[in-house]
Design a protein around this motif. Sequence first.
Motif, PDB file in Angstrom:
ATOM      1  N   GLN A 526     -24.567 -12.526   9.159  1.00 41.74           N
ATOM      2  CA  GLN A 526     -24.224 -13.885   8.727  1.00 41.74           C
ATOM      3  C   GLN A 526     -25.518 -14.709   8.657  1.00 41.74           C
ATOM      4  OE1 GLN A 526     -21.205 -14.494   7.655  1.00 41.74           O
ATOM      5  NE2 GLN A 526     -20.318 -12.553   8.379  1.00 41.74           N
ATOM      6  N   ALA A 527     -25.404 -16.003   8.343  1.00 36.62           N
ATOM      7  CA  ALA A 527     -26.603 -16.818   8.118  1.00 36.62           C
ATOM      8  C   ALA A 527     -27.590 -16.746   9.276  1.00 36.62           C
ATOM      9  CB  ALA A 527     -26.189 -18.269   7.854  1.00 36.62           C
ATOM     10  N   GLU A 583     -21.463 -19.067  10.578  1.00 30.77           N
ATOM     11  CA  GLU A 583     -22.890 -18.727  10.455  1.00 30.77           C
ATOM     12  C   GLU A 583     -23.369 -18.021  11.722  1.00 30.77           C
ATOM     13  OE1 GLU A 583     -24.896 -22.379   9.665  1.00 30.77           O
ATOM     14  OE2 GLU A 583     -24.110 -22.494   7.596  1.00 30.77           O
TER      15      GLU A 583
END
Length: 782
Positions: A526-527, A583
């Motif tokens: 994820q981010a 995120e």
Amino acid sequence: MSRTSRFHPATRFQPYAGPAGGWGALRSVASAWLGSGNALKNIRAMLKTNQNGGFDCPGCAWGDSPEAGAVKFCENGAKAVNWEATRRRVDAAFFARHSVSQLREQSDYWLEYQGRLTEPVRYDAASDRYLPISWDDAFALIARHLNGLASPHQAAFYTSGRASNEAAYLYQLFGRSFGTNNFPDCSNMCHEASGVALTESIGVGKGTVTLGDFDHADAIFVLGQNPGTNHPRMLEPLRQALERGAQVVCFNPLRERGLERFQHPQKPIEMLANQDAPTHSLYLRPNLGGDLAVLRGIAKYLLQWEREALASGGPAVFDRDFIAEHTHAVDAYLEAIDATPWARIEQQSGLDRDAIGQAAAIYRDAGRTIVCWAMGITQHHHSVATIQEIANLLMLRGNLGKPGAGACPVRGHSNVQGDRTMGINERPPAALLDALERHFAVPMPRQPGHNTVECIQAMLAGEVQVFIGLGGNFAQATPDSPRTQQALRNCALTVQISTKLNRSHLTMGREALILPCLGRTDIDRQACGPQAVTVEDSFSMIHASRGQLEPLSTQMRSEPAIVAGIAAATLGKRPVGWLWLVEDYARIRELIAATITGFAGFDHRLHRPGGFYLGNAAARREWNTASGRAEFKAHALPADLLPEQARRPGMKADLILQTLRSHDQYNTTLYGLDDRYRGVKGMREVVFVNPADIQRLGLEAGQQVDLVSLWDDGIERRVSGFTLLAYDTPPGQAAAYYPETNPLVPLESFGARSYTPTSKSVGIKLEPSVGRNNQIALGSCS
Ligand SMILES: Nc1nc2c(c(=O)[nH]1)N[C@H]1C(S)=C(S)[C@@H](COP(=O)(O)OP(=O)(O)OC[C@H]3O[C@@H](n4cnc5c(=O)[nH]c(N)nc54)[C@H](O)[C@@H]3O)O[C@H]1N2
Ligand SMILES: Nc1nc2c(c(=O)[nH]1)N[C@H]1C(S)=C(S)[C@@H](COP(=O)(O)OP(=O)(O)OC[C@H]3O[C@@H](n4cnc5c(=O)[nH]c(N)nc54)[C@H](O)[C@@H]3O)O[C@H]1N2
Ligand SMILES: [Mo]
């Protein structure tokens, strides 16, 4: 191509003589590796299974010992990992090649075998095909449907028990923020009765033991469970217990190989010397549904011996201090014991009182006893009563809240217990809703939602219009298949968040989406970088799971990211910034820590090797029940093992049928067509029947028969062309595989107060199949 032609090797049926585990297990693991098309990578991945820093096995919910280094996977765990970590893909090109009508002709085995779903697709009625759709368009389509409903209760959010805690938490927060408690889940079909029964009896709906307790038990009772196939890692603790002198007592109508003998496939010396060891000291074979009667018989012996001890001044049989200090309503229970005559106990259980007496004596003589159970106990009409009888017996001897003793409902899916802890519950406790309201400052729905049976009924009635499945295979796992499948077709929109193609994708609403997700084995980026998720095992241990393999496609998304995408499209940032949350999953864990009991400091505690123990109030002898004590529940034995609808005049059942798992399947996922320990090779449409019953019914082993279930509602429920196998099952008790026999389980045949379909108790008649009377040459397992 026909549904079965490609994968239908020669049929065979020969008794299996070896132990559970052993070389057969090793061969099976090797063939799963080779069959995945990813052998080398997967062997490396397997060594990370259940290890600190690795991923949680996507198989069963048995626990792991915390020590580093030990091999912690079993044959069936290896099959689960290899099945998920395949190189084959179901992509847009696949869907361009196959129309949905063509796919419906294929077997369940073929469908999943095609590989991993790798891109989001939407059903196009004009071409009868699934066509690619962008993630944003898919989310927008779902939001349009959800926001167009007249009431939020017209949506249902199904969960299967592989979803991580993080995914499940977001999912329930989304559904409730949207306005409904419609969270049917696989647990409704599984251990629901355990939750209902134990919550009332001892104040928690979970097991009270940890894995370490198995090292201290003097006796382990195993009821209605086939661990050799479904929880293979349980065999080693059973065997070790026997080796140190403890007793293992099994109750099962079938002689399941894993409960008889075991050879550890990961111990080279044992394998080379071909040594194996027993896994039981006493094996009793009650009728299907006869366990309440057996347990009552044990209680009757204990009461008799306790009275004798009181009269003679001998050592107590009951734990009198525990009963006085910790329990409520023992007198009514003792009256119920006295009111149950031996004749009824023997007739209903199918066991005589001497056999029951042997189990009772073991229970009396054991200082500490663990009682384990699974689907053979939970999928009956009177399962809640049976499990409360287990609790009663544990209480009589103070076997709760001391080391080496307690209740152990052995869970199914690897995170089914965690999903409930996270709030996947159609009847959520008020405390959870209060906590969510306080934290998010939005009202939470208080009206109970639909469980699985009620959800199907609501879809049939047109009351639920949008169905979203977070994993699982709703069309095949649920009862009364043709009606369930009609229920799905009634919907305006069905959405399946899945790893593999299954029948639920082909049994769609007027609009339909398949959203491909990452599995346990896949690296989840994820981010803020690669993410871990968390799960809870049967022993309330919470641990992290980190995928190890590069995902097959950049188009697949994680379950939390998919749920967040749907939520953001539907609710915007209400009540949280959904996309921001995913995120970094630590942000989700902060919300869990703030709103779910027992999770304070969650993200930090997670990093301990082996994870952390959530705790269990009953194991501390704190009783969150109505009376503030552990409660004896006095139930009468059921009048009959089949309910009235199945035994009206003129409708008497030939047999009671249980529907169970083969060794080569994970629920509706079929890894192969063999059932090694039951001696079946290359076939699944079989019915196991006692030879005396075959004769009584004027049939012959090897013949093709139809199974017709009896339920007095005018609907014909029939499956055809099953091979009749003569098998060592008690008279009157038959068995066949799930999900092939789900069309026989009436939707209205569910457990009292658990709503669990009675998959282990279906009244059936056998009829010779018309036009299929050619006999198959078979060995015999009788
Ligand atoms: N490899 C593999 N592992 C799995 C699964 C899988 O499909 N494959 N499924 C997972 C899931 S979701 C679950 S819930 C568990 C299921 O684990 P199990 O409960 O072991 O699964 P079943 O195959 O349904 O087996 C039921 C057992 O109970 C016995 N039985 C049936 N009725 C009665 C009864 O009335 N009384 C008694 N005493 N015994 C009875 C049957 O003979 C059988 O041995 O396994 C989990 N693990
Ligand atoms: N007759 C009968 N019926 C039964 C039972 C029985 O004993 N007899 N047992 C009942 C029990 S105990 C249970 S638990 C239910 C099981 O019911 P479900 O949980 O609904 O069914 P599964 O077969 O486990 O679901 C398999 C599908 O899950 C998807 N999947 C696999 N892994 C993942 C993942 O990581 N994420 C996502 N999103 N999807 C994934 C794949 O697409 C796969 O096709 O069936 C119940 N039905
Ligand atoms: Mo299950």
